[in-house]
Design a protein around this motif. Structure first.
Motif, mmCIF file in Angstrom:
data_model
loop_
_atom_site.group_PDB
_atom_site.id
_atom_site.type_symbol
_atom_site.label_atom_id
_atom_site.label_comp_id
_atom_site.label_asym_id
_atom_site.label_seq_id
_atom_site.Cartn_x
_atom_site.Cartn_y
_atom_site.Cartn_z
ATOM 1 N N GLN A 166 0.855 -1.179 0.000
ATOM 2 C CA GLN A 166 0.000 0.000 0.000
ATOM 3 C C GLN A 166 0.895 1.234 0.000
ATOM 4 O OE1 GLN A 166 -2.785 0.092 3.212
ATOM 5 N NE2 GLN A 166 -3.403 2.180 2.796
ATOM 6 N N TYR A 197 5.477 3.538 2.487
ATOM 7 C CA TYR A 197 4.613 2.460 2.000
ATOM 8 C C TYR A 197 4.424 1.459 3.130
ATOM 9 C CZ TYR A 197 9.093 0.101 1.448
ATOM 10 O OH TYR A 197 10.330 -0.432 1.682
ATOM 11 N N THR A 198 3.420 0.640 2.975
ATOM 12 C CA THR A 198 3.169 -0.417 3.946
ATOM 13 C C THR A 198 3.101 -1.740 3.204
ATOM 14 O OG1 THR A 198 1.930 1.065 5.385
ATOM 15 C CG2 THR A 198 1.591 -1.277 5.723
ATOM 16 N N LYS A 210 2.115 -5.625 3.216
ATOM 17 C CA LYS A 210 1.233 -6.582 3.875
ATOM 18 C C LYS A 210 1.875 -7.946 3.669
ATOM 19 C CE LYS A 210 -2.637 -3.733 3.914
ATOM 20 N NZ LYS A 210 -2.556 -2.983 5.104
ATOM 21 N N LYS A 223 2.523 -12.131 5.029
ATOM 22 C CA LYS A 223 2.019 -13.300 5.750
ATOM 23 C C LYS A 223 3.227 -14.165 6.063
ATOM 24 C CE LYS A 223 -1.277 -17.084 5.539
ATOM 25 N NZ LYS A 223 -2.290 -17.742 4.712
ATOM 26 N N TYR A 261 8.227 -4.425 13.781
ATOM 27 C CA TYR A 261 7.024 -3.823 13.198
ATOM 28 C C TYR A 261 6.042 -3.260 14.228
ATOM 29 C CZ TYR A 261 8.846 -6.493 9.297
ATOM 30 O OH TYR A 261 9.660 -7.021 8.336
ATOM 31 N N ASN A 316 0.994 -4.171 14.745
ATOM 32 C CA ASN A 316 1.091 -4.475 13.319
ATOM 33 C C ASN A 316 1.274 -5.961 13.025
ATOM 34 O OD1 ASN A 316 0.810 -1.823 12.302
ATOM 35 N ND2 ASN A 316 2.905 -1.390 12.907
ATOM 36 N N LEU A 365 -0.119 -12.231 10.194
ATOM 37 C CA LEU A 365 -0.303 -11.178 9.208
ATOM 38 C C LEU A 365 0.398 -9.940 9.738
ATOM 39 C CD1 LEU A 365 -4.039 -11.620 8.163
ATOM 40 C CD2 LEU A 365 -1.992 -12.362 6.947
ATOM 41 N N ASN A 368 1.498 -5.875 9.031
ATOM 42 C CA ASN A 368 1.475 -4.592 8.326
ATOM 43 C C ASN A 368 2.809 -3.936 8.643
ATOM 44 O OD1 ASN A 368 -1.129 -4.589 7.157
ATOM 45 N ND2 ASN A 368 -2.003 -4.145 9.150
ATOM 46 N N PRO A 389 5.081 -0.945 8.109
ATOM 47 C CA PRO A 389 5.303 0.407 7.596
ATOM 48 C C PRO A 389 6.791 0.612 7.305
ATOM 49 C CG PRO A 389 4.811 0.457 9.947
ATOM 50 C CD PRO A 389 4.740 -0.968 9.522
#
Length: 191
Positions: free
Chosen positions: A87, A107-108, A110, A112, A134, A138, A149, A151, A153
């Motif tokens: 993202q 940006y981020t 994502k 797994k 993180y 997150n 999961l 996120n 940044p």
């Protein structure tokens, strides 16, 4: 009446999106370079991803070492890491400094991360590392498949001589003390 209103809104949205893209074509160009890098990693093509990185970055971490780190991270049979998406965030307007353009991009990622094949002690260490890197907010555990999961940044600096072809320098915490060797102070102040 609803159809006309909906059509009007769609036309206005199209103009707005078009105007924003025209307003900063450099942003789209930087975004394209970031996307290329992460799509390469997503496809597990670490050599292609390394080709997106500015050669100056290899004075901070040697090219072969970076390739090995990416390979161990994204092609590891024990800790499976997949990029689910990227993202984009804010991308600064490129600034000409000493013959090169610099743009900082947020940006981020994502991600797994599946640690199912590790023993409990190793899982615990990996999870602590993810929390540290993180932030606890997150990193989420998914009970159904035993994965995490994330996120993530992040920031990168895109560098170009012509504002068309951009190479990346990643400005993660562990590299910041060495980045003064390759990035101008004016750019470092934005990070």
């Amino acid at each position: 009446m609803k159809t006309k209103t909906l059509l009007f809104l769609l036309v206005m949205l199209s103009f707005t999106v078009f105007a924003q893209n025209k307003a900063n074509p450099d942003e789209a160009s930087v975004q394209k370079s970031l996307t290329y890098f992460f799509n390469s990693l997503k496809a597990k093509n670490t050599n292609q991803a390394v080709s997106s990185i500015d050669p100056k970055f290899f004075t901070v971490i040697p090219k072969e070492q970076l390739a090995q780190i990416l390979e161990m991270t994204y092609n590891n049979p024990f800790v499976k890491v997949d990029i689910l998406g990227m993202q984009p965030g804010k991308i600064t307007t490129p600034e000409l400094i000493n013959g090169a353009y610099y743009s900082v991009a947020d940006y981020t990622l994502k991600l797994k991360c599946n640690t199912g094949s590790l023993n409990d002690e190793m899982k615990k260490n990996i999870v602590q590392m993810m929390f540290s890197k993180y932030g606890k907010n997150n990193v989420k555990y998914v009970q159904a498949d035993g994965s995490y999961l994330i996120n993530a940044p992040m920031k990168a600096c895109a560098i170009s001589k012509d504002k068309k072809s951009w190479k990346l320098v990643f400005v993660e915490k562990e590299y910041q003390s060495k980045l003064s060797k390759i990035l101008p102070k004016k750019v470092l102040d934005k990070i």
